[in-house]
Design an enzyme around this catalytic site. Structure first.
Site, mmCIF file in Angstrom:
data_model
loop_
_atom_site.group_PDB
_atom_site.id
_atom_site.type_symbol
_atom_site.label_atom_id
_atom_site.label_comp_id
_atom_site.label_asym_id
_atom_site.label_seq_id
_atom_site.Cartn_x
_atom_site.Cartn_y
_atom_site.Cartn_z
ATOM 1 C CE LYS A 35 -0.245 -0.247 5.051
ATOM 2 N NZ LYS A 35 -1.016 -0.773 6.184
ATOM 3 C CE1 TYR A 263 10.389 32.201 2.102
ATOM 4 C CE2 TYR A 263 10.846 29.842 1.983
ATOM 5 C CZ TYR A 263 10.506 31.032 1.369
ATOM 6 O OH TYR A 263 10.276 31.067 0.018
HETATM 7 C C1 LIG Z 1 -0.194 -1.809 6.791
HETATM 8 C C2 LIG Z 1 -0.666 -3.080 7.292
HETATM 9 C C3 LIG Z 1 0.226 -4.148 7.519
HETATM 10 C C4 LIG Z 1 1.727 -4.002 7.403
HETATM 11 O O1 LIG Z 1 2.213 -3.376 8.573
HETATM 12 P P1 LIG Z 1 3.755 -3.104 8.815
HETATM 13 O O2 LIG Z 1 3.800 -2.489 10.155
HETATM 14 O O3 LIG Z 1 4.196 -2.144 7.754
HETATM 15 O O4 LIG Z 1 4.456 -4.396 8.711
HETATM 16 C C5 LIG Z 1 -0.302 -5.364 7.907
HETATM 17 N N1 LIG Z 1 -1.644 -5.525 8.083
HETATM 18 C C6 LIG Z 1 -2.518 -4.522 7.907
HETATM 19 C C7 LIG Z 1 -3.956 -4.756 8.134
HETATM 20 C C8 LIG Z 1 -2.068 -3.254 7.526
HETATM 21 O O5 LIG Z 1 -2.938 -2.265 7.357
#
Ligand SMILES: *Cc1c(COP(=O)(O)O)cnc(C)c1O
Length: 369
Positions: A35, A263
């Protein structure tokens, strides 16, 4: 020569991390989480490297669309599931596996005719974000088992604080998940990266499921070589950082003691010194919350950020005797400057740094074995 902030992604590192993670629990199947543009590493290229994963997982239907358009036909789980009932039609077209975490999603599935999905029921074991409560879960399991739109039913839960090995909450969550799944004969999944690395012993309560090939792991951040644990570095865990975020010096100038920089003029030099202006700013994902003192690697040495980060530029104090020149490389994080270290200084999660890179220029992909 262009002077621009750019991510360099070592695909070989992602491949090696995947192998290492799989070896932690060889009996488990792997749902590789890609993702958020593979946590900023490039969705398609990362997915290609992860072609041995039993499934991919994303957060948005649009991400599955990108994968399918690129010809990637692995199973893909839509974490969080659909947002409207109309999304189910799109999910069919994209051959998505679904998470079901709420009564309304369950009802949409029950009312859906014409196609079947692989479904992950999400149980909330204490995070209080998504999922049926452990009390509601048995009824949801029964309804999904009876639902004609469900091809295969599996159950998952998610850890809230597994990055802290001292927090007993994770053990509580494991217990609750075990209780709620005791009489369930299908596939199970609870471990994200932190769970895998930090709570492997506790996860042995799922030994039977693992032996039967019913256990799935869901690594995300560790695939990209970032430590999921607050008390261990990536190197200590054997992980290879995949991203180096770097740019170049666009200007080097002499400052006099008392000069103010950037800035707001918030930083003032105490001595004559050389200032470096790095071609990277919050418009590249090097955000405003990087405080004065954040290290940047210039010609192999750490120099501090001084003053406020601009959209396209960041100023660093190169020191009075600096011999650095315009065009020299400036590493913001990655090779020899762990992103976890920068995250700690900035007071945010390393997840947010890597995912937050704004690719004004496409990453440079390399594949060191
Ligand atoms: C993002 C996510 C993961 C992966 O988590 P990490 O901490 O990056 O290993 C696993 N399960 C779900 C449901 C997630 O949303």
């Amino acid at each position: 020569m262009t002077a621009s902030a750019r991510a360099h992604i070592n695909l070989g590192a992602i491949r090696k991390n995947f192998q290492l993670i799989k070896a932690l629990e060889p009996r488990a199947r792997t749902m590789a989480v890609v993702k958020g543009n593979a946590y900023g590493h490039g969705l398609i290229r990362a997915a290609e490297v992860l072609s041995d994963a039993d499934s991919l997982a994303v957060a948005r239907l649009s991400e599955i669309k990108q994968l399918r358009d690129a010809g990637i036909d692995q199973p893909v789980v839509l974490l969080g599931g659909v947002v409207t009932s109309a999304d189910l039609d799109e999910a069919v077209k994209l051959d998505a596996a679904l998470c079901v975490h709420s009564e309304v999603q369950l009802q949409w599935l029950e009312a859906f005719a014409g196609s079947q999905f692989d479904v992950w029921l999400k149980v909330d074991t204490g995070m209080n974000r998504l999922g049926f409560s452990t009390k509601e879960a048995p009824d949801a399991i029964a309804r999904l088992q009876a639902c004609k739109s469900v091809a295969t039913l599996r159950i998952m839960s998610h850890f809230a604080n597994a990055d802290d090995r001292q927090d007993p909450m994770t053990l509580d969550q494991i217990e609750r998940f075990r209780d709620v799944t005791t009489h369930f004969g299908g596939d199970l999944s609870i471990a994200n990266s932190a769970g895998l690395f930090g709570f492997d012993a506790a996860l042995n309560v799922f030994e039977r499921a693992a032996d039967a090939g019913r256990l799935w792991i869901r690594p995300g951040i560790a695939l990209y070589g970032v430590s999921p644990l607050s008390d261990a570095t990536a190197a200590e865990l054997g992980l290879y950082p995949a991203m180096t975020f770097a740019s170049r010096l666009l200007e080097v100038k002499q400052l006099q003691a008392g000069d103010r920089v950037g800035y707001g003029g918030e930083w003032q030099t105490q001595q004559d010194t050389k200032l470096g202006v790095v071609a990277a700013g919050y418009g590249d994902g090097y955000a405003r919350y990087m405080p004065t003192g954040t290290p940047v690697l210039v010609n192999g040495r750490e120099v501090p950020v001084v003053g406020n980060i601009s959209m396209d530029l960041t100023t660093v104090d190169l020191g009075p005797d600096a011999t650095d020149a315009v065009g020299d490389k400036a590493v913001l994080w990655g090779e020899n400057l762990p992103v976890e270290k920068i995250a700690r200084i900035a007071g945010i999660a390393a997840y947010q740094l890597v995912t937050g890179v704004i690719h004004r220029e496409a990453p440079v992909f390399i594949d060191h074995q």
